[in-house]
Write a protein that holds these residues in place. Structure first.
Motif, PDB file in Angstrom:
ATOM      1  N   ASP A  59       0.824  -1.215   0.000  1.00 18.08           N
ATOM      2  CA  ASP A  59       0.000   0.000   0.000  1.00 18.08           C
ATOM      3  C   ASP A  59       0.857   1.264   0.000  1.00 18.08           C
ATOM      4  O   ASP A  59       0.537   2.252   0.677  1.00 18.08           O
ATOM      5  N   LEU A  60       1.928   1.242  -0.756  1.00 17.28           N
ATOM      6  CA  LEU A  60       2.866   2.369  -0.819  1.00 17.28           C
ATOM      7  C   LEU A  60       2.219   3.559  -1.528  1.00 17.28           C
ATOM      8  O   LEU A  60       1.683   3.415  -2.622  1.00 17.28           O
ATOM      9  N   GLU A  61       2.260   4.711  -0.866  1.00 17.41           N
ATOM     10  CA  GLU A  61       1.746   5.953  -1.441  1.00 17.41           C
ATOM     11  C   GLU A  61       2.812   7.033  -1.325  1.00 17.41           C
ATOM     12  O   GLU A  61       3.357   7.252  -0.246  1.00 17.41           O
ATOM     13  N   TRP A  62       3.092   7.707  -2.417  1.00 14.97           N
ATOM     14  CA  TRP A  62       4.028   8.835  -2.407  1.00 14.97           C
ATOM     15  C   TRP A  62       3.203  10.100  -2.204  1.00 14.97           C
ATOM     16  O   TRP A  62       2.424  10.484  -3.062  1.00 14.97           O
ATOM     17  N   VAL A  63       3.360  10.748  -1.064  1.00 17.49           N
ATOM     18  CA  VAL A  63       2.570  11.934  -0.759  1.00 17.49           C
ATOM     19  C   VAL A  63       3.292  13.218  -1.162  1.00 17.49           C
ATOM     20  O   VAL A  63       2.655  14.250  -1.335  1.00 17.49           O
ATOM     21  N   VAL A  64       4.611  13.167  -1.309  1.00 17.65           N
ATOM     22  CA  VAL A  64       5.415  14.275  -1.825  1.00 17.65           C
ATOM     23  C   VAL A  64       6.468  13.662  -2.736  1.00 17.65           C
ATOM     24  O   VAL A  64       7.120  12.681  -2.365  1.00 17.65           O
ATOM     25  N   LEU A  65       6.631  14.235  -3.907  1.00 15.53           N
ATOM     26  CA  LEU A  65       7.643  13.740  -4.833  1.00 15.53           C
ATOM     27  C   LEU A  65       8.154  14.907  -5.666  1.00 15.53           C
ATOM     28  O   LEU A  65       7.429  15.438  -6.513  1.00 15.53           O
ATOM     29  N   THR A  66       9.390  15.334  -5.369  1.00 13.96           N
ATOM     30  CA  THR A  66      10.045  16.394  -6.127  1.00 13.96           C
ATOM     31  C   THR A  66      11.365  15.847  -6.652  1.00 13.96           C
ATOM     32  O   THR A  66      11.691  14.676  -6.435  1.00 13.96           O
ATOM     33  N   ALA A  67      12.140  16.702  -7.280  1.00 15.94           N
ATOM     34  CA  ALA A  67      13.420  16.258  -7.833  1.00 15.94           C
ATOM     35  C   ALA A  67      14.409  15.833  -6.757  1.00 15.94           C
ATOM     36  O   ALA A  67      15.276  14.991  -7.004  1.00 15.94           O
ATOM     37  N   ASP A  68      14.297  16.395  -5.545  1.00 16.95           N
ATOM     38  CA  ASP A  68      15.286  16.127  -4.493  1.00 16.95           C
ATOM     39  C   ASP A  68      14.714  15.600  -3.178  1.00 16.95           C
ATOM     40  O   ASP A  68      15.475  15.271  -2.271  1.00 16.95           O
ATOM     41  N   HIS A  69      13.386  15.541  -3.058  1.00 19.39           N
ATOM     42  CA  HIS A  69      12.755  15.104  -1.817  1.00 19.39           C
ATOM     43  C   HIS A  69      11.543  14.245  -2.142  1.00 19.39           C
ATOM     44  O   HIS A  69      10.844  14.498  -3.120  1.00 19.39           O
ATOM     45  N   ALA A  70      11.299  13.281  -1.281  1.00 18.03           N
ATOM     46  CA  ALA A  70      10.103  12.458  -1.425  1.00 18.03           C
ATOM     47  C   ALA A  70       9.655  12.000  -0.042  1.00 18.03           C
ATOM     48  O   ALA A  70      10.481  11.798   0.855  1.00 18.03           O
ATOM     49  N   VAL A  71       8.360  11.859   0.107  1.00 15.83           N
ATOM     50  CA  VAL A  71       7.781  11.360   1.354  1.00 15.83           C
ATOM     51  C   VAL A  71       6.770  10.288   0.969  1.00 15.83           C
ATOM     52  O   VAL A  71       5.953  10.488   0.070  1.00 15.83           O
ATOM     53  N   CYS A  72       6.857   9.162   1.655  1.00 16.96           N
ATOM     54  CA  CYS A  72       5.901   8.092   1.384  1.00 16.96           C
ATOM     55  C   CYS A  72       5.347   7.535   2.685  1.00 16.96           C
ATOM     56  O   CYS A  72       5.939   7.693   3.750  1.00 16.96           O
TER      57      CYS A  72
END
Length: 113
Positions: A59-72
């Motif tokens: 159930d992986l969800e990426w809630v923030v995804l930019t070129a240098d940062h990500a939050v899942c």
């Protein structure tokens, strides 16, 4: 995250270490760990306690995804042998991942059951 999951399931800390940022902070059910040395110590203690562990992320969800940062956020589960008996568990995870020198690294992990 799949690479991280595979490295964890290899039970070889040398495969996990390159995926952790030097200034990472991990929050586990048994405590908080700052920096690679503390984090790898916690991972190694868990590996010594849970033999033949199989760890899974779902159930992986990426809630923030930019070129240098990500939050899942995700659900995790594990099975293994503890004190000679089959055991299992599950919980929720949140990770903050940063790109450093062209490589994605864990900056923060929070696991809760």
């Amino acid at each position: 995250m799949r690479q991280y999951e595979q490295a964890t399931n290899a039970h070889e800390i040398d495969r996990v270490v390159p995926l952790i940022a030097e200034d990472a902070v991990y929050w586990f059910s048994d405590g908080s760990y700052r920096g690679v040395a503390e984090i790898t110590g916690a991972i190694e203690r868990t590996s010594a306690t849970i033999r033949d562990e199989a760890y899974g992320i779902g159930d992986l969800e990426w809630v923030v995804l930019t070129a240098d940062h990500a939050v899942c956020r995700y659900r995790f589960s594990w099975t293994g042998i503890v004190d000679g008996r089959p055991r299992s568990g599950a919980g929720r995870g949140t990770n903050v991942v940063v790109k450093r020198d062209g490589t994605w690294k864990m900056r923060h992990e929070h696991l809760s059951t």
